[in-house]
Design an enzyme around this catalytic site. Structure first.
Site, PDB file in Angstrom:
ATOM      1  N   HIS A   1       0.833   5.134   1.071  1.00  0.00           N
ATOM      2  CA  HIS A   1       0.050   6.247   1.761  1.00  0.00           C
ATOM      3  C   HIS A   1       0.144   7.667   1.100  1.00  0.00           C
ATOM      4  O   HIS A   1       1.150   8.111   0.784  1.00  0.00           O
ATOM      5  CB  HIS A   1       0.824   6.633   3.126  1.00  0.00           C
ATOM      6  CG  HIS A   1       0.810   5.407   4.106  1.00  0.00           C
ATOM      7  ND1 HIS A   1      -0.065   5.358   5.206  1.00  0.00           N
ATOM      8  CD2 HIS A   1       1.551   4.359   4.281  1.00  0.00           C
ATOM      9  CE1 HIS A   1       0.331   4.155   5.799  1.00  0.00           C
ATOM     10  NE2 HIS A   1       1.395   3.618   5.305  1.00  0.00           N
TER      11      HIS A   1
ATOM     12  N   HIS B   1       0.681  -1.186   0.054  1.00  0.00           N
ATOM     13  CA  HIS B   1       0.203  -0.015  -0.012  1.00  0.00           C
ATOM     14  C   HIS B   1       0.816   1.135   0.018  1.00  0.00           C
ATOM     15  O   HIS B   1       2.087   1.362   0.815  1.00  0.00           O
ATOM     16  CB  HIS B   1      -1.017  -0.056   1.259  1.00  0.00           C
ATOM     17  CG  HIS B   1      -0.357  -0.055   2.525  1.00  0.00           C
ATOM     18  ND1 HIS B   1       0.282  -1.245   2.871  1.00  0.00           N
ATOM     19  CD2 HIS B   1       0.111   0.746   3.418  1.00  0.00           C
ATOM     20  CE1 HIS B   1       0.686  -1.143   4.388  1.00  0.00           C
ATOM     21  NE2 HIS B   1       0.788   0.244   4.653  1.00  0.00           N
TER      22      HIS B   1
HETATM   23  P1  5GP Z   1       1.787   0.582   7.472  1.00  0.00           P
HETATM   24  O1  5GP Z   1       2.208   0.792   8.874  1.00  0.00           O
HETATM   25  O2  5GP Z   1       1.624  -0.696   7.147  1.00  0.00           O
HETATM   26  O3  5GP Z   1       2.672   1.620   6.649  1.00  0.00           O
HETATM   27  O4  5GP Z   1       0.276   1.417   7.154  1.00  0.00           O
HETATM   28  C1  5GP Z   1      -0.841   0.533   7.597  1.00  0.00           C
HETATM   29  C2  5GP Z   1      -1.822   1.683   7.506  1.00  0.00           C
HETATM   30  O5  5GP Z   1      -3.257   1.008   7.544  1.00  0.00           O
HETATM   31  C3  5GP Z   1      -1.878   2.553   8.888  1.00  0.00           C
HETATM   32  O6  5GP Z   1      -1.684   3.755   8.718  1.00  0.00           O
HETATM   33  C4  5GP Z   1      -3.322   2.243   9.528  1.00  0.00           C
HETATM   34  O7  5GP Z   1      -3.713   3.166  10.319  1.00  0.00           O
HETATM   35  C5  5GP Z   1      -4.150   1.487   8.417  1.00  0.00           C
HETATM   36  N1  5GP Z   1      -5.070   0.665   8.692  1.00  0.00           N
HETATM   37  C6  5GP Z   1      -5.235  -0.484   9.521  1.00  0.00           C
HETATM   38  N2  5GP Z   1      -6.121  -1.200   9.618  1.00  0.00           N
HETATM   39  C7  5GP Z   1      -7.026  -0.502   8.841  1.00  0.00           C
HETATM   40  C8  5GP Z   1      -8.338  -0.713   8.594  1.00  0.00           C
HETATM   41  O8  5GP Z   1      -9.075  -1.793   9.054  1.00  0.00           O
HETATM   42  N3  5GP Z   1      -8.957   0.417   7.908  1.00  0.00           N
HETATM   43  C9  5GP Z   1      -8.448   1.335   7.302  1.00  0.00           C
HETATM   44  N4  5GP Z   1      -9.008   2.369   6.450  1.00  0.00           N
HETATM   45  N5  5GP Z   1      -7.150   1.612   7.581  1.00  0.00           N
HETATM   46  C10 5GP Z   1      -6.367   0.727   8.427  1.00  0.00           C
END
Ligand code: 5GP
Ligand code: ZN
Length: 125
Positions: free
Chosen positions: A100, A98
């Protein structure tokens, strides 16, 4: 992939605030926004991170990159930040690729919360 939260969102099994979808991607608002605009752009297919996606499916990776501009634009911003936490020690917590998309009128340095956490550990905040 069973047990993957973003696969469940892509499948519509878990609700999310979806802002756009394409052949290869779905984009939805982050549940814990770190900026006025904080949208996650994810490939429909499961790949553990952006590096794996780029190798396995370059067309999907290109679509994901193009969607970042599309999403920022439809939210009203020409300028945006695109962050890919890749690997646990880099702050990745969801192991489905993903990006951001972060945007806002005064996007602070390190607006993505994991960058903030890294800065705090380094004593730079
Ligand atoms: P990472 O930390 O892997 O770069 O980003 C994961 C992102 O996913 C985090 O910013 C977190 O807030 C978001 N996230 C985690 N679970 C969910 C969810 O169930 N729904 C949504 N919309 N975002 C989520
Ligand atoms: Zn997945």
């Amino acid at each position: 992939m069973s047990g993957c939260i973003f696969c469940s969102i892509v499948a519509g099994d878990i609700p999310a605030d979806v802002v756009s979808s394409t052949e290869h991607t779905v984009s939805f608002r982050d549940i814990a926004p770190a900026a006025q605009v904080h949208v996650l752009v994810v490939p429909r297919d499961h790949h553990r991170d952006i590096a794996s996606l780029a190798v396995a499916d370059p067309a999907a990776a290109a679509d994901l990159l193009a969607q970042a501009r599309q999403v920022a634009g439809q939210e009203g911003f020409d300028d945006f930040r695109l962050v890919f936490n890749t690997g646990e020690s880099a702050g990745q917590t969801v192991f489905h690729a993903h990006g951001h998309v972060l945007a806002g009128p005064e996007l602070p340095a390190g607006a993505e919360r994991h960058i903030d956490a890294a800065s705090a550990q380094n004593g730079t905040t």
